[in-house]
Write an enzyme that holds these catalytic residues in place. Structure first.
Site, PDB file in Angstrom:
ATOM      1  N   GLY A  49      70.246  31.431   2.268  1.00 30.60           N
ATOM      2  CA  GLY A  49      69.020  30.644   2.622  1.00 30.60           C
ATOM      3  C   GLY A  49      68.305  30.106   1.524  1.00 30.60           C
ATOM      4  CD  GLU A 103      65.269  36.206  -0.028  1.00 29.48           C
ATOM      5  OE1 GLU A 103      65.652  35.142   0.400  1.00 29.48           O
ATOM      6  OE2 GLU A 103      65.766  37.204   0.455  1.00 29.48           O
ATOM      7  CG  ASP A 107      60.001  38.614   8.932  1.00 25.49           C
ATOM      8  OD1 ASP A 107      59.003  39.047   9.247  1.00 25.49           O
ATOM      9  OD2 ASP A 107      60.734  38.292   9.977  1.00 25.49           O
ATOM     10  CG  PHE A 156      62.983  32.354  14.068  1.00 23.72           C
ATOM     11  CD1 PHE A 156      63.554  33.320  13.484  1.00 23.72           C
ATOM     12  CD2 PHE A 156      63.971  31.309  14.225  1.00 23.72           C
ATOM     13  CE1 PHE A 156      64.855  33.298  12.798  1.00 23.72           C
ATOM     14  CE2 PHE A 156      65.213  31.116  13.864  1.00 23.72           C
ATOM     15  CZ  PHE A 156      65.812  32.409  13.089  1.00 23.72           C
ATOM     16  CB  VAL A 157      60.456  28.693  10.088  1.00 22.90           C
ATOM     17  CG1 VAL A 157      59.157  28.727  10.493  1.00 22.90           C
ATOM     18  CG2 VAL A 157      60.691  29.810   9.148  1.00 22.90           C
ATOM     19  NE  ARG A 169      72.806  29.040   6.219  1.00 21.71           N
ATOM     20  CZ  ARG A 169      72.044  29.922   6.377  1.00 21.71           C
ATOM     21  NH1 ARG A 169      70.742  30.204   5.801  1.00 21.71           N
ATOM     22  NH2 ARG A 169      72.723  31.260   6.914  1.00 21.71           N
TER      23      ARG A 169
HETATM   24  P1  IMP Z   1      62.858  40.805   5.969  1.00 20.98           P
HETATM   25  O1  IMP Z   1      63.843  41.671   5.315  1.00 20.98           O
HETATM   26  O2  IMP Z   1      62.303  41.130   7.330  1.00 20.98           O
HETATM   27  O3  IMP Z   1      62.144  40.239   4.769  1.00 20.98           O
HETATM   28  O4  IMP Z   1      63.718  39.349   6.172  1.00 20.98           O
HETATM   29  C1  IMP Z   1      64.160  38.517   5.130  1.00 20.98           C
HETATM   30  C2  IMP Z   1      65.269  37.803   5.786  1.00 20.98           C
HETATM   31  O5  IMP Z   1      65.522  37.468   7.238  1.00 20.98           O
HETATM   32  C3  IMP Z   1      65.462  36.307   5.218  1.00 20.98           C
HETATM   33  O6  IMP Z   1      66.052  36.098   3.904  1.00 20.98           O
HETATM   34  C4  IMP Z   1      66.105  35.463   6.417  1.00 20.98           C
HETATM   35  O7  IMP Z   1      67.449  35.512   5.845  1.00 20.98           O
HETATM   36  C5  IMP Z   1      65.736  36.392   7.612  1.00 20.98           C
HETATM   37  N1  IMP Z   1      64.480  35.687   8.014  1.00 20.98           N
HETATM   38  C6  IMP Z   1      63.568  36.312   8.325  1.00 20.98           C
HETATM   39  N2  IMP Z   1      62.512  35.253   9.023  1.00 20.98           N
HETATM   40  C7  IMP Z   1      63.216  34.364   9.227  1.00 20.98           C
HETATM   41  C8  IMP Z   1      62.881  33.196  10.143  1.00 20.98           C
HETATM   42  O8  IMP Z   1      61.855  32.766  10.461  1.00 20.98           O
HETATM   43  N3  IMP Z   1      63.788  32.120  10.096  1.00 20.98           N
HETATM   44  C9  IMP Z   1      65.245  32.308   9.531  1.00 20.98           C
HETATM   45  N4  IMP Z   1      65.568  33.631   8.882  1.00 20.98           N
HETATM   46  C10 IMP Z   1      64.546  34.645   8.788  1.00 20.98           C
HETATM   47 MG    MG Z   2      68.030  35.196   3.520  1.00 15.20          MG
END
Ligand code: IMP
Ligand code: MG
Length: 185
Positions: A49, A103, A107, A156-157, A169
């Site tokens: 990402g 990063e 989330d 969600f984005v 992407r």
């Molecule tokens: P976390 O572990 O919950 O902080 O999520 C982080 C990972 O989830 C990011 O590196 C993204 O790959 C994916 N992610 C979280 N939210 C989104 C979103 O809104 N769109 C796309 N990917 C997301």
């Molecule tokens: Mg990611």
């Protein structure tokens, strides 16, 4: 710039334009340049990402720097629900380095937390986090998130490196899932 796009079964509308992103990315780079003046930085860009954010950010960095890409691989363990992770593709020595992890989005923070714990084992001198997007109210870990592009709602984005099932992407703008689509999965 298309206001709405469809990816697979979902519709998205623009939430952060490419111009806004570029302005903010430049400001983040300027803060990093101030904070690390005269020091060498090792940027660790987290695939997939963060590739676009990393490329744009580094264009504005004036300190000496190295860019390395890494990825978190997760494996299912032998026991149900057991999971382990590993950093792959990392071929730089991290000891005593000034590291900035790049990063795309934080989330819950689980991913970045796991990553930071792994990097800390190599004893870097400085370890900072730069994320383009930060979902407000979701993060519950102690490690400070040093550079944040945009605080966003918990939607969600996609776009600018972020994907939905691998697609989306390539867009220069960031789009969020339309409200009408949310309970539609
Ligand atoms: P976390 O572990 O919950 O902080 O999520 C982080 C990972 O989830 C990011 O590196 C993204 O790959 C994916 N992610 C979280 N939210 C989104 C979103 O809104 N769109 C796309 N990917 C997301
Ligand atoms: Mg990611």
């Amino acid at each position: 710039m298309a206001k709405s796009i469809k990816i697979l079964d979902k519709e998205f509308s623009v939430s952060i334009s490419s111009d806004e992103i570029q302005r903010r990315v430049k400001q983040i780079a300027e803060s990093i340049n101030r904070d690390f003046e005269g020091k060498e930085i090792l940027f660790l860009s987290i695939l997939n990402g963060a590739f676009m954010f990393s490329a744009d950010l580094l264009r504005h960095i004036t300190s000496d720097c190295i860019l390395s890409f890494t990825k978190i691989a997760s494996y299912e363990g032998m026991q149900p629900g057991e999971k382990s992770t590993e950093l792959i593709g990392l071929n730089e020595d991290l000891k005593d380095r000034n590291i900035i992890v790049i990063e795309d989005i934080i989330d819950t923070g689980n991913t970045i937390h796991d990553l930071i714990s792994r990097i800390e084992q190599f004893n870097p001198r400085v370890l900072r986090i730069a994320t383009l997007l930060f979902k407000t109210g979701m993060y519950s870990y102690d490690h400070h998130v040093d550079y944040i592009g945009f605080d966003i709602p918990n939607d969600f984005v996609i776009g600018y490196g972020l994907d939905y099932n691998g697609y989306g992407r390539n867009f220069p703008d960031i789009y969020s899932l339309k409200t009408s689509q949310k309970n539609n999965s």
